[in-house]
Design an enzyme around this catalytic site. Sequence first.
Site, PDB file in Angstrom:
ATOM      1  N   GLU A 146      69.026  61.633  54.973  1.00 40.99           N
ATOM      2  CA  GLU A 146      69.641  60.573  54.161  1.00 40.99           C
ATOM      3  C   GLU A 146      68.408  59.588  54.020  1.00 40.99           C
ATOM      4  OE1 GLU A 146      72.355  60.388  52.201  1.00 40.99           O
ATOM      5  OE2 GLU A 146      71.408  58.911  51.307  1.00 40.99           O
ATOM      6  N   LEU A 251      53.612  46.583  51.947  1.00 36.03           N
ATOM      7  CA  LEU A 251      52.480  45.863  52.590  1.00 36.03           C
ATOM      8  C   LEU A 251      52.748  44.379  52.642  1.00 36.03           C
ATOM      9  CD1 LEU A 251      49.327  47.427  50.971  1.00 36.03           C
ATOM     10  CD2 LEU A 251      50.267  47.911  53.287  1.00 36.03           C
ATOM     11  N   GLY A 258      62.520  45.522  61.345  1.00 37.04           N
ATOM     12  CA  GLY A 258      63.765  45.565  62.437  1.00 37.04           C
ATOM     13  C   GLY A 258      64.816  46.523  61.761  1.00 37.04           C
ATOM     14  N   CYS A 261      66.877  51.429  61.727  1.00 37.92           N
ATOM     15  CA  CYS A 261      66.248  52.818  61.571  1.00 37.92           C
ATOM     16  C   CYS A 261      64.896  52.777  62.264  1.00 37.92           C
ATOM     17  CB  CYS A 261      66.207  53.151  60.051  1.00 37.92           C
ATOM     18  SG  CYS A 261      68.075  53.865  59.388  1.00 37.92           S
TER      19      CYS A 261
HETATM   20  C1  UDX Z   1      64.420  52.282  56.222  1.00 36.38           C
HETATM   21  C2  UDX Z   1      63.988  53.305  55.351  1.00 36.38           C
HETATM   22  O1  UDX Z   1      63.452  52.473  54.335  1.00 36.38           O
HETATM   23  C3  UDX Z   1      64.978  53.990  54.601  1.00 36.38           C
HETATM   24  O2  UDX Z   1      64.332  55.053  53.780  1.00 36.38           O
HETATM   25  C4  UDX Z   1      65.653  54.846  55.701  1.00 36.38           C
HETATM   26  O3  UDX Z   1      66.558  55.763  55.328  1.00 36.38           O
HETATM   27  C5  UDX Z   1      66.248  53.989  56.700  1.00 36.38           C
HETATM   28  O4  UDX Z   1      65.351  53.028  57.001  1.00 36.38           O
HETATM   29  P1  UDX Z   1      66.143  50.044  56.004  1.00 36.38           P
HETATM   30  O5  UDX Z   1      66.108  49.859  57.303  1.00 36.38           O
HETATM   31  O6  UDX Z   1      67.234  49.750  55.322  1.00 36.38           O
HETATM   32  O7  UDX Z   1      65.598  51.398  55.503  1.00 36.38           O
HETATM   33  O8  UDX Z   1      65.044  48.948  55.561  1.00 36.38           O
HETATM   34  P2  UDX Z   1      63.443  48.747  54.943  1.00 36.38           P
HETATM   35  O9  UDX Z   1      64.120  48.479  53.263  1.00 36.38           O
HETATM   36  O10 UDX Z   1      62.987  50.137  54.835  1.00 36.38           O
HETATM   37  O11 UDX Z   1      63.153  47.622  55.701  1.00 36.38           O
HETATM   38  C6  UDX Z   1      62.830  47.871  56.962  1.00 36.38           C
HETATM   39  C7  UDX Z   1      62.199  46.547  57.929  1.00 36.38           C
HETATM   40  O12 UDX Z   1      60.772  46.327  57.353  1.00 36.38           O
HETATM   41  C8  UDX Z   1      62.757  45.418  57.446  1.00 36.38           C
HETATM   42  O13 UDX Z   1      63.081  44.505  58.697  1.00 36.38           O
HETATM   43  C9  UDX Z   1      62.063  44.698  56.141  1.00 36.38           C
HETATM   44  O14 UDX Z   1      62.051  43.233  56.370  1.00 36.38           O
HETATM   45  C10 UDX Z   1      60.572  45.388  56.984  1.00 36.38           C
HETATM   46  N1  UDX Z   1      59.610  45.161  55.775  1.00 36.38           N
HETATM   47  C11 UDX Z   1      59.493  45.897  54.761  1.00 36.38           C
HETATM   48  C12 UDX Z   1      58.328  44.376  56.077  1.00 36.38           C
HETATM   49  O15 UDX Z   1      58.302  43.472  57.080  1.00 36.38           O
HETATM   50  N2  UDX Z   1      57.398  44.489  55.160  1.00 36.38           N
HETATM   51  C13 UDX Z   1      57.260  45.426  54.094  1.00 36.38           C
HETATM   52  O16 UDX Z   1      56.508  45.238  53.361  1.00 36.38           O
HETATM   53  C14 UDX Z   1      58.509  45.941  53.698  1.00 36.38           C
END
Ligand code: UDX
Length: 433
Positions: A146, A251, A258, A261
């Site tokens: 997923e 980016l 955090g 996942c």
């Molecule tokens: C992630 C994956 O995107 C998803 O495909 C997988 O199924 C589960 O893990 P999620 O944990 O919901 O999903 O969050 P995501 O949107 O990926 O963001 C993860 C973290 O990265 C967040 O803390 C977000 O703030 C941070 N982030 C994201 C950044 O710091 N910079 C970015 O450019 C993008």
Amino acid sequence: MQLSVIGCGYLGAVHAASMASLGHTVVGIDVDQAKIAKLSAGETPFYEPGLDEILRTGLASGRLTFSTDYADLADAEVHFIGVGTPQRRDGQGADMTYVDAATAGILEHAKPGSLIAGKSTVPVGTAARLTQLAAREGVRLAWNPEFLREGFAVKDTVDPDRLVYGVTDATHDEDVATLDQVYASILERGTPRLVTNQPTAELVKVAANSFLATKISFINAMAEISEVTGADVTQLADAIGHDERIGRKFLNAGIGFGGGCLPKDIRAFAARAEELGKGESVAFLKQVDEINLRRRQHVVDRVVDSFDGPVYGHRVTVLGLAFKPDSDDIRDSPALDVAVQLKGLGAEVVSYDPEAMDTARNAHPQLNYAASLDEALEGSEAVVIATEWKQFKRLDPADTATKVARPVVFDARNILDPTAWRNAGWTYTGMGR
Ligand code: UDX
């Protein structure tokens, strides 16, 4: 079809309600009685846009039910495993207790010929092990990872950008046919569907999350360099992002990633690679993790530096607690970590988040939670924007300046307009800009 979903957390509850919204009859099973009672009453145990609606419609149609009793899955043709694989308490690897318990629970009641479809993120090799257990009961097993993002979980489930089926040679055709039937309406729209062997499907998930984590840490590393050279990492990201091979998404430099996942998945992957004797292949993930954790420290250090002496006793506002906007999830949240660290240094931390106040309060009752954004800003000597909620993006610098005691802002997500804030009298600090 008759489906069961084991585990009613972020993944499982969304999957169960989404499958019901596609017309299937679904029973969601979880050992947590309180969670099952809430879901059965049409209440979502966490904040996820769009989930309320499909949960209530599903319940009302009679096609969606929840239970704590594994015996209720006896009629299902497909059993989805959607339980958590958190980081082990005693190490970096994944804790497989819940996946193993879910598999055992399914196998006790599943009818022969039914299919287990694993969705949880697991160490590569898990599916092969579970397939053997299932085969003894005449049950098939496939891995069907997923990719849902919190905040878009329903959309990502009913309208995914791809479907991946990890199947064995022995039951290849049957497994593909069964999963195609589950996802028929999604496939009709032309959604790409990749059929792979089980290890590939298991790896697809961790590889995708490792890539995303690496992309974020890459730009945060560039932020570190920008900070000592006077470059602007936001413009740097825009410029390199125009290259289609690189792309602008993921980016955004800031406080780092955090959530439930990315952090634990890269650690579990590195631990699994070690077990496989290939630790060096993904050794870079340790640096990805380290760069990421340094960003939180950087924010804390900048806040402390902004005071003449220690931060002790100074009122610091942390706006945002969730690990990302449109979520109340605080698992491994950089925002919450910054609040906790500042509090640990003796600062008088006041936090506010539009959705994550309850989850944060449960985990960290020692923090001070403001009832409103205004209350959080009142008398503040330093404001940290730690989660990019729309409410914070839209803050008016002139108006906000009238509420605080000292107009000092740390834009840990690079979402404010530095010029506008500086013009309104603020001392503005962004991340790598
Ligand atoms: C992630 C994956 O995107 C998803 O495909 C997988 O199924 C589960 O893990 P999620 O944990 O919901 O999903 O969050 P995501 O949107 O990926 O963001 C993860 C973290 O990265 C967040 O803390 C977000 O703030 C941070 N982030 C994201 C950044 O710091 N910079 C970015 O450019 C993008």
